[in-house]
Structure formats: structure tokens, C-alpha cells
Motif scaffolding. Structure first.
Motif, mmCIF file in Angstrom:
data_model
loop_
_atom_site.group_PDB
_atom_site.id
_atom_site.type_symbol
_atom_site.label_atom_id
_atom_site.label_comp_id
_atom_site.label_asym_id
_atom_site.label_seq_id
_atom_site.Cartn_x
_atom_site.Cartn_y
_atom_site.Cartn_z
ATOM 1 N N LEU A 238 2.877 4.028 13.621
ATOM 2 C CA LEU A 238 2.892 2.759 13.989
ATOM 3 C C LEU A 238 2.757 2.597 15.563
ATOM 4 C CD1 LEU A 238 6.308 1.787 12.016
ATOM 5 C CD2 LEU A 238 4.057 1.526 11.310
ATOM 6 N N VAL A 239 1.941 1.404 15.994
ATOM 7 C CA VAL A 239 1.955 0.846 17.033
ATOM 8 C C VAL A 239 2.477 -0.666 17.336
ATOM 9 C CG1 VAL A 239 0.474 0.424 19.157
ATOM 10 C CG2 VAL A 239 0.199 2.382 18.062
ATOM 11 N N GLN A 240 3.545 -0.911 17.799
ATOM 12 C CA GLN A 240 4.287 -2.149 17.803
ATOM 13 C C GLN A 240 4.498 -2.668 16.424
ATOM 14 O OE1 GLN A 240 2.025 -4.275 20.599
ATOM 15 N NE2 GLN A 240 2.892 -3.359 22.564
ATOM 16 N N ASN A 241 4.996 -1.525 15.654
ATOM 17 C CA ASN A 241 5.022 -1.790 14.038
ATOM 18 C C ASN A 241 3.832 -2.281 13.146
ATOM 19 O OD1 ASN A 241 7.882 -1.781 14.360
ATOM 20 N ND2 ASN A 241 8.119 -3.867 15.165
ATOM 21 N N VAL A 242 2.776 -2.029 14.106
ATOM 22 C CA VAL A 242 1.518 -2.111 13.192
ATOM 23 C C VAL A 242 1.075 -0.672 12.767
ATOM 24 C CG1 VAL A 242 -0.980 -2.753 13.281
ATOM 25 C CG2 VAL A 242 0.677 -4.198 14.679
ATOM 26 N N PRO A 243 0.787 -0.488 11.374
ATOM 27 C CA PRO A 243 0.342 0.537 10.918
ATOM 28 C C PRO A 243 -1.037 1.093 11.475
ATOM 29 C CG PRO A 243 1.265 -0.561 8.927
ATOM 30 C CD PRO A 243 1.344 -1.610 10.349
ATOM 31 N N VAL A 244 -1.237 2.155 12.038
ATOM 32 C CA VAL A 244 -2.503 2.104 12.606
ATOM 33 C C VAL A 244 -3.227 3.474 12.219
ATOM 34 C CG1 VAL A 244 -2.031 1.136 14.690
ATOM 35 C CG2 VAL A 244 -1.423 3.643 14.604
ATOM 36 N N ALA A 245 -2.460 4.727 11.614
ATOM 37 C CA ALA A 245 -3.056 5.928 11.102
ATOM 38 C C ALA A 245 -2.225 6.484 10.187
ATOM 39 C CB ALA A 245 -3.399 6.931 12.412
ATOM 40 N N GLY A 246 -2.878 7.372 9.432
ATOM 41 C CA GLY A 246 -1.965 8.219 8.307
ATOM 42 C C GLY A 246 -2.079 9.629 8.938
ATOM 43 N N ILE A 247 -1.013 10.234 8.387
ATOM 44 C CA ILE A 247 -0.732 11.694 8.619
ATOM 45 C C ILE A 247 -0.871 12.525 7.392
ATOM 46 C CG2 ILE A 247 0.179 13.885 9.728
ATOM 47 C CD1 ILE A 247 0.246 12.188 12.235
ATOM 48 N N LEU B 239 0.432 9.643 22.639
ATOM 49 C CA LEU B 239 0.261 8.064 22.266
ATOM 50 C C LEU B 239 1.280 7.129 21.831
ATOM 51 C CD1 LEU B 239 -2.867 8.782 19.756
ATOM 52 C CD2 LEU B 239 -3.014 8.503 22.439
ATOM 53 N N GLY B 240 2.420 7.658 22.117
ATOM 54 C CA GLY B 240 3.694 6.585 21.876
ATOM 55 C C GLY B 240 3.952 6.091 20.579
ATOM 56 N N TRP B 241 3.207 6.728 19.493
ATOM 57 C CA TRP B 241 3.447 6.205 18.311
ATOM 58 C C TRP B 241 4.753 6.484 17.666
ATOM 59 C CZ3 TRP B 241 -1.455 8.716 15.515
ATOM 60 C CH2 TRP B 241 -2.829 8.150 16.314
ATOM 61 N N ARG B 242 5.273 5.678 16.679
ATOM 62 C CA ARG B 242 6.496 5.768 15.882
ATOM 63 C C ARG B 242 5.971 6.028 14.624
ATOM 64 N NH1 ARG B 242 7.679 6.729 20.103
ATOM 65 N NH2 ARG B 242 9.378 5.606 21.686
ATOM 66 N N TRP B 243 7.038 6.193 13.584
ATOM 67 C CA TRP B 243 6.497 6.925 12.245
ATOM 68 C C TRP B 243 7.495 6.289 11.052
ATOM 69 C CZ3 TRP B 243 2.329 9.682 12.646
ATOM 70 C CH2 TRP B 243 2.144 10.252 14.235
ATOM 71 N N THR C 296 0.881 -1.031 0.128
ATOM 72 C CA THR C 296 0.017 0.093 0.041
ATOM 73 C C THR C 296 0.908 1.072 -0.015
ATOM 74 O OG1 THR C 296 -1.997 1.031 0.926
ATOM 75 C CG2 THR C 296 -0.287 0.278 2.544
ATOM 76 N N PRO C 297 0.524 2.478 -0.439
ATOM 77 C CA PRO C 297 1.258 3.654 -0.514
ATOM 78 C C PRO C 297 1.829 4.024 0.933
ATOM 79 C CG PRO C 297 -0.723 3.895 -1.733
ATOM 80 C CD PRO C 297 -0.826 2.633 -1.001
ATOM 81 N N GLY C 298 3.012 4.294 0.989
ATOM 82 C CA GLY C 298 3.458 4.498 2.199
ATOM 83 C C GLY C 298 3.679 3.252 3.181
ATOM 84 N N SER C 299 3.676 2.043 2.730
ATOM 85 C CA SER C 299 3.915 1.137 3.726
ATOM 86 C C SER C 299 4.778 0.007 3.047
ATOM 87 C CB SER C 299 2.385 0.203 3.898
ATOM 88 O OG SER C 299 2.642 -0.825 4.164
ATOM 89 N N THR C 300 5.515 -0.666 3.988
ATOM 90 C CA THR C 300 6.523 -1.869 3.559
ATOM 91 C C THR C 300 5.593 -3.318 4.079
ATOM 92 O OG1 THR C 300 7.643 -1.756 5.316
ATOM 93 C CG2 THR C 300 8.466 -0.401 3.366
ATOM 94 N N ALA C 301 4.394 -2.970 4.430
ATOM 95 C CA ALA C 301 3.993 -4.467 5.010
ATOM 96 C C ALA C 301 2.787 -4.979 4.002
ATOM 97 C CB ALA C 301 3.019 -3.952 6.410
#
Length: 266
Positions: free
Chosen positions: A61-70, A44-48, A6-11
Motif C-alpha cells: 500500500l502507498v497512502q492506502n492505495v494498493p500498488v503491488a502484490g508479493i 519505498l515506504g510501503w505498508r502491507w 479482489t483477492p487480498g483486498s478490502t477495497a
């Protein structure tokens, strides 16, 4: 399932055909990308990670799970600063047509964003939401449990809104992957697999001067400590609109409103 990206993702991503009519993503339109990242990391402790859509976009990312877009495009595209939920649909074109037929508005799209298509819409009371046709950025159940507890529509008439969204998104349709609609505790509740994924409540006023009581979708994020999140929001340039023991409504420095809810209340 396809292992396309998906765009912006490596998952790996999965098809929305496993779920229909349910919220499948949330996105924040902001003005300042760096300040937004600092705030949500603190609260929220998010990483990016970067997004392939360009330098103005990030994936949280939350624990390497994509959760939201900005998307830091509010000023450039003259859009409101706000959190927006996206619902999974089998056909973006059909969903947009249904919205327009029922008095809603198509603000943007459908746009092709491989591996899917998206549109930004508003219901007939003005509440903004999005639709997504195609592949999901991560497994739906994993995403839903990692970040948003649920979304809630504050609107003029919950039953009228439920009819609108039900007709647009095929709620209460028989078949695998579709959502059930219930009336519980004075709210309309959307359930998928027995779990509440969205709620609709009456009370918002369309002409209210305060945007917090106009019809809008509110995104709720699960947190371990509501009070700590409220303190961190204020320390990092945000504000607390209301606070209880298990829930607080916060506003980020750009003005986007969201709710933090204790994981114990999920």
C-alpha cells in the motif's frame, strides 16, 4: 461499476473495461516474505495487508492505495525471483491464444482468480509478462500515479516487440480505453490518455549471460529521493546496479531488479 472485492483486498475494484492493453498491476515473486516486506518498507515506504490467496501473499500500500502484490512462492513453485507487469485485457483466453500463435509461451494459466482471470506469459524473446481480465484492485489512474511511473521493455528489437505486443494487446486500436503507440527519442512509447505508461527499447541480447541485459520488463517506481532509496537498498541487504541523479537501478536481497525514478522526471 461493481463493488465486488479482489483477492487480498478490502477495497472496491473497477472493471478493466475502462482501459485495454495498458499495464494495470505489478507483482513480485520472492522467496522470503518477511525479508521482502522489510526491504521494500525501508526503500519505498510501503505498508502491507494480507491477501486472501494465503499466508505467502501480501498487498503493498502507498497512502492506502494498493500498488503491488508479493508472492513468496519462488522456491515452492520453482519460479524466478522477479517483478512482473500485468496488462489489462478483455479476454484472457484470446490473449493467451494470440501469444502462442505469435511464438510466445504460456507459462501459467489462464487461472480463475475471482473477480477475474490471469495468465503468466513470455514473449518470443523470453521477456515475462502477465495479463489480467476482470476487475482491478483499485482505480487505474489512482494506482498508476501512486506507484509505477511506467514500465520499460529492454529487448532485442523494439519494433518487432511492438508488433508482438500490439497484436496481442490490441495497441493502436480505435475506441475508448485503448492505448496509442508512438516512436519518440529512439523508443517505442505506449500512451494512454496522452501519458506514457510503457516504453520499449532495443539493445538487450537474448543469449547474454547477465540477466540484466537479457530481454525483460523493468518496473519503475516514483520516489522523492533517488539517492536515499539507493542508500536504503544497500543498508537493507540489496544492491545498486547503476545510479544517476534522477534514476537508479536496484536489486533486492532476493535478486529482483527494479528502478526508482525521481517524481520530477514523470
Amino acid at each position: 461499476m461493481n463493488n465486488t472485492k479482489t483477492p487480498g483486498s478490502t477495497a472496491d475494484v473497477v472493471s478493466t473495461h475502462s482501459v485495454f492493453g495498458a499495464p494495470c498491476w505489478v507483482s513480485l515473486t520472492s522467496r522470503d516474505l518477511e525479508a521482502t516486506q522489510v526491504f521494500y518498507t525501508a526503500v519505498l515506504g510501503w505498508r502491507w495487508r494480507p491477501a486472501k490467496l494465503g499466508d505467502r501473499f501480501r498487498v503493498a500500500l502507498v497512502q492506502n492505495v494498493p500498488v503491488a502484490g508479493i508472492a513468496a512462492v519462488a522456491s515452492m513453485w520453482q519460479m524466478a525471483v522477479a517483478w512482473t507487469p500485468y496488462f489489462a485485457v478483455p479476454s484472457a483466453d484470446e490473449a493467451v491464444a494470440r501469444v502462442q500463435e505469435r511464438g510466445g509461451t504460456a507459462a501459467v494459466g489462464p487461472l480463475s482468480l475471482p473477480p477475474g482471470r490471469a495468465a503468466l506469459l513470455a514473449d518470443r524473446d523470453g521477456a515475462t509478462f502477465g495479463i489480467w481480465e476482470g476487475e482491478l484492485i483499485s482505480n487505474w489512474e489512482t494506482w498508476r500515479r501512486a506507484a509505477p511511473t511506467f514500465i520499460r521493455l529492454h529487448t532485442r528489437d523494439a519494433f518487432d516487440a511492438a508488433l508482438f505486443y500490439g497484436e496481442v494487446l490490441d495497441w493502436a486500436t480505435e475506441g475508448p480505453g485503448y492505448c496509442e503507440v508512438h516512436y519518440e527519442g529512439g523508443e517505442v512509447v505506449l500512451r494512454s490518455g496522452g501519458d506514457a505508461v510503457a516504453r520499449i527499447e532495443s539493445g538487450a541480447v537474448g543469449s547474454a549471460p547477465d540477466p540484466t541485459i537479457r530481454p525483460h520488463w523493468q518496473v519503475h517506481f516514483a520516489v522523492e529521493d533517488v539517492a536515499e532509496c539507493a542508500r536504503d537498498a544497500e543498508l537493507n541487504g540489496g544492491s545498486v546496479l547503476s545510479k544517476g541523479s534522477d534514476e537508479a537501478v536496484l536489486r533486492d536481497p532476493d535478486g529482483a531488479q527494479f528502478t526508482v525514478t525521481s517524481r520530477r522526471e514523470r
